[in-house]
Write a protein that holds these residues in place. Sequence first.
Motif, PDB file in Angstrom:
ATOM      1  N   ILE A  19      67.658  58.091  -1.647  1.00  0.00           N
ATOM      2  CA  ILE A  19      68.165  57.281  -0.542  1.00  0.00           C
ATOM      3  C   ILE A  19      69.332  56.404  -1.004  1.00  0.00           C
ATOM      4  CG2 ILE A  19      66.017  57.293   0.784  1.00  0.00           C
ATOM      5  CD1 ILE A  19      65.477  54.453  -0.194  1.00  0.00           C
ATOM      6  N   TYR A  20      70.129  55.985  -0.028  1.00  0.00           N
ATOM      7  CA  TYR A  20      71.306  55.148  -0.283  1.00  0.00           C
ATOM      8  C   TYR A  20      70.871  53.749  -0.742  1.00  0.00           C
ATOM      9  CZ  TYR A  20      75.312  52.204   1.088  1.00  0.00           C
ATOM     10  OH  TYR A  20      76.324  51.289   1.120  1.00  0.00           O
ATOM     11  N   LYS A  21      71.550  53.223  -1.754  1.00  0.00           N
ATOM     12  CA  LYS A  21      71.166  51.900  -2.272  1.00  0.00           C
ATOM     13  C   LYS A  21      72.321  50.907  -2.249  1.00  0.00           C
ATOM     14  CE  LYS A  21      67.416  53.717  -4.976  1.00  0.00           C
ATOM     15  NZ  LYS A  21      66.605  53.691  -6.153  1.00  0.00           N
ATOM     16  N   GLY A  22      73.295  51.160  -1.411  1.00  0.00           N
ATOM     17  CA  GLY A  22      74.489  50.307  -1.375  1.00  0.00           C
ATOM     18  C   GLY A  22      74.292  49.030  -0.572  1.00  0.00           C
ATOM     19  N   PRO A  23      75.331  48.186  -0.548  1.00  0.00           N
ATOM     20  CA  PRO A  23      75.217  46.855   0.065  1.00  0.00           C
ATOM     21  C   PRO A  23      75.032  46.855   1.586  1.00  0.00           C
ATOM     22  CG  PRO A  23      77.486  47.306  -0.579  1.00  0.00           C
ATOM     23  CD  PRO A  23      76.668  48.432  -1.134  1.00  0.00           C
ATOM     24  N   LYS A  37      72.802  48.070   3.146  1.00  0.00           N
ATOM     25  CA  LYS A  37      71.370  47.951   3.464  1.00  0.00           C
ATOM     26  C   LYS A  37      70.890  46.501   3.561  1.00  0.00           C
ATOM     27  CE  LYS A  37      69.209  52.304   3.121  1.00  0.00           C
ATOM     28  NZ  LYS A  37      68.240  53.190   2.505  1.00  0.00           N
ATOM     29  N   TYR A  38      71.790  45.564   3.337  1.00  0.00           N
ATOM     30  CA  TYR A  38      71.444  44.164   3.620  1.00  0.00           C
ATOM     31  C   TYR A  38      71.362  43.943   5.130  1.00  0.00           C
ATOM     32  CZ  TYR A  38      72.093  42.426  -1.159  1.00  0.00           C
ATOM     33  OH  TYR A  38      71.957  42.165  -2.501  1.00  0.00           O
ATOM     34  N   TYR A  63      64.714  53.496   7.182  1.00  0.00           N
ATOM     35  CA  TYR A  63      65.558  53.280   5.995  1.00  0.00           C
ATOM     36  C   TYR A  63      65.179  54.194   4.852  1.00  0.00           C
ATOM     37  CZ  TYR A  63      62.174  49.320   5.713  1.00  0.00           C
ATOM     38  OH  TYR A  63      61.081  48.516   5.771  1.00  0.00           O
ATOM     39  N   PHE A  91      67.842  38.175   3.455  1.00  0.00           N
ATOM     40  CA  PHE A  91      68.627  39.421   3.398  1.00  0.00           C
ATOM     41  C   PHE A  91      68.306  40.197   2.126  1.00  0.00           C
ATOM     42  CE2 PHE A  91      71.023  36.956   6.452  1.00  0.00           C
ATOM     43  CZ  PHE A  91      71.254  37.897   7.430  1.00  0.00           C
ATOM     44  N   ALA A  92      68.075  39.466   1.059  1.00  0.00           N
ATOM     45  CA  ALA A  92      67.698  40.120  -0.197  1.00  0.00           C
ATOM     46  C   ALA A  92      66.360  40.828  -0.029  1.00  0.00           C
ATOM     47  CB  ALA A  92      67.628  39.088  -1.308  1.00  0.00           C
ATOM     48  N   ILE A 114      65.206  42.074   2.818  1.00  0.00           N
ATOM     49  CA  ILE A 114      65.482  43.289   3.605  1.00  0.00           C
ATOM     50  C   ILE A 114      66.036  44.376   2.680  1.00  0.00           C
ATOM     51  CG2 ILE A 114      66.996  44.283   5.404  1.00  0.00           C
ATOM     52  CD1 ILE A 114      66.868  41.586   6.867  1.00  0.00           C
ATOM     53  N   TYR A 115      66.974  43.983   1.838  1.00  0.00           N
ATOM     54  CA  TYR A 115      67.631  44.947   0.933  1.00  0.00           C
ATOM     55  C   TYR A 115      66.619  45.545  -0.039  1.00  0.00           C
ATOM     56  CZ  TYR A 115      70.770  46.775  -2.638  1.00  0.00           C
ATOM     57  OH  TYR A 115      71.405  47.603  -3.527  1.00  0.00           O
ATOM     58  N   ALA A 165      64.605  48.095   1.626  1.00  0.00           N
ATOM     59  CA  ALA A 165      65.353  49.244   2.147  1.00  0.00           C
ATOM     60  C   ALA A 165      65.874  50.190   1.064  1.00  0.00           C
ATOM     61  CB  ALA A 165      66.522  48.755   3.004  1.00  0.00           C
ATOM     62  N   VAL A 166      65.954  49.727  -0.175  1.00  0.00           N
ATOM     63  CA  VAL A 166      66.491  50.613  -1.219  1.00  0.00           C
ATOM     64  C   VAL A 166      65.397  51.310  -2.021  1.00  0.00           C
ATOM     65  CG1 VAL A 166      68.697  49.402  -1.432  1.00  0.00           C
ATOM     66  CG2 VAL A 166      66.770  48.691  -2.869  1.00  0.00           C
ATOM     67  N   ILE A 225      62.108  53.947  -1.649  1.00  0.00           N
ATOM     68  CA  ILE A 225      61.544  54.877  -0.666  1.00  0.00           C
ATOM     69  C   ILE A 225      60.250  54.259  -0.135  1.00  0.00           C
ATOM     70  CG2 ILE A 225      60.466  57.135  -0.350  1.00  0.00           C
ATOM     71  CD1 ILE A 225      62.519  58.261  -2.330  1.00  0.00           C
ATOM     72  N   CYS A 226      60.184  54.086   1.175  1.00  0.00           N
ATOM     73  CA  CYS A 226      59.015  53.449   1.801  1.00  0.00           C
ATOM     74  C   CYS A 226      57.932  54.518   1.981  1.00  0.00           C
ATOM     75  CB  CYS A 226      59.433  52.837   3.151  1.00  0.00           C
ATOM     76  SG  CYS A 226      58.070  52.360   4.189  1.00  0.00           S
ATOM     77  N   CYS A 282      56.297  54.681   5.395  1.00  0.00           N
ATOM     78  CA  CYS A 282      57.155  55.250   6.444  1.00  0.00           C
ATOM     79  C   CYS A 282      57.124  56.772   6.424  1.00  0.00           C
ATOM     80  CB  CYS A 282      58.599  54.794   6.278  1.00  0.00           C
ATOM     81  SG  CYS A 282      58.792  53.012   6.261  1.00  0.00           S
TER      82      CYS A 282
END
Lengths: 283, 47
Positions: free
Chosen positions: A33-37, A39-40, A49, B29-30, B32-33, B36-37, B39-40, B43
């Motif tokens: 999966i994408y791990k770039g910014p 995703k904030y 996601y 926000f951190a 959330i990040y 999101a990075v 793998i859930c 989900c």
Amino acid sequence: MKKFTPARIRTWFQIIYTIMTNGYAYGFLKGKIYKGPLKYACVPGLNCYSCPGAVASCPLGALQNALNKRNFEVPFAVLGFFFIFGSVFGRFVCGWLCPFGLVQDLLHKIPLFKKRKQLPKHHILKYGKYVTLVGMVLIGSVFLFTGFAKIPAFCKFLCPSGTLFGAIPLLSTNKMLQGQIGGLFFWKLAVLIAIVLLSIKVYRPFCQYLCPLGAIYGWFNKFSLVQIRWEKDSCVSCGKCQEACPVNLSPEQISVSSECIRCGKCVDACPANCLKFCGKREK
Amino acid sequence: MKKFKIPKWSIGVALGVIFLVLGAFGDQFAEIYRKAVMICLECIGIG
């Protein structure tokens, strides 16, 4: 020459938007999966996601993750996204900016089964999305545990977007994940298959009856910036708008109903041109 | 004279911006990040 009406451009708009927000092609090829910014930030629609292509975060996933924290704190960041998207767009998000909405729209175009706009007992079933929002997203995320950890109940047990956009592409390319498939995956797959089949017959069953995002944005629908304005004085009461409306709303209901996804089919169908997309200020 | 009324949607947007700022101060926000990075697993139905 064909006129560019909202309903005509909508499908293309949805496709381009879905590709833009799920455009990390490398992820699909490598099962990562994408791990770039980016995703904030959250996208407005239901967009898992864990989809290998997703370039931003799912607002519902982020909300549940915030509620899963050991010490409760108000999830301001996610609420901020909801208020901005909701106040500007309302359920326009569902009609134009949701990848899973696009999937259901395309499925409904398949010429199989006799089409229905709604399920029987629609007037009761339409509250299902509020039950999902309160029961699974809010209460479920705060009070459901596996062992000592809280769980994102909606993502774990219901979300078909996660199965379609996340699980299937990831599991088809990532061997390490394939070894972990169990009963839960098959349950989620069964949910997805049921929704896919139902979508061929009924218009957007997940959006109409189960989607918590639809429940949230529906609340903003009455006062959002993007509206469909009905000019009562020029209406000829032909009923063509209601006939064209995929969720069966009358022109009186269109601008105020929490069910209207602003698809614009009524705008196209109106022979008297009395239904128009507008920003709220024009009123 | 016509009374100027603030449209409700703009109040919603303003509230949204305030919430985003509060979220930024709370390092949300951190959060959330971070989610999101990875793998859930929930989900995708294997967690």
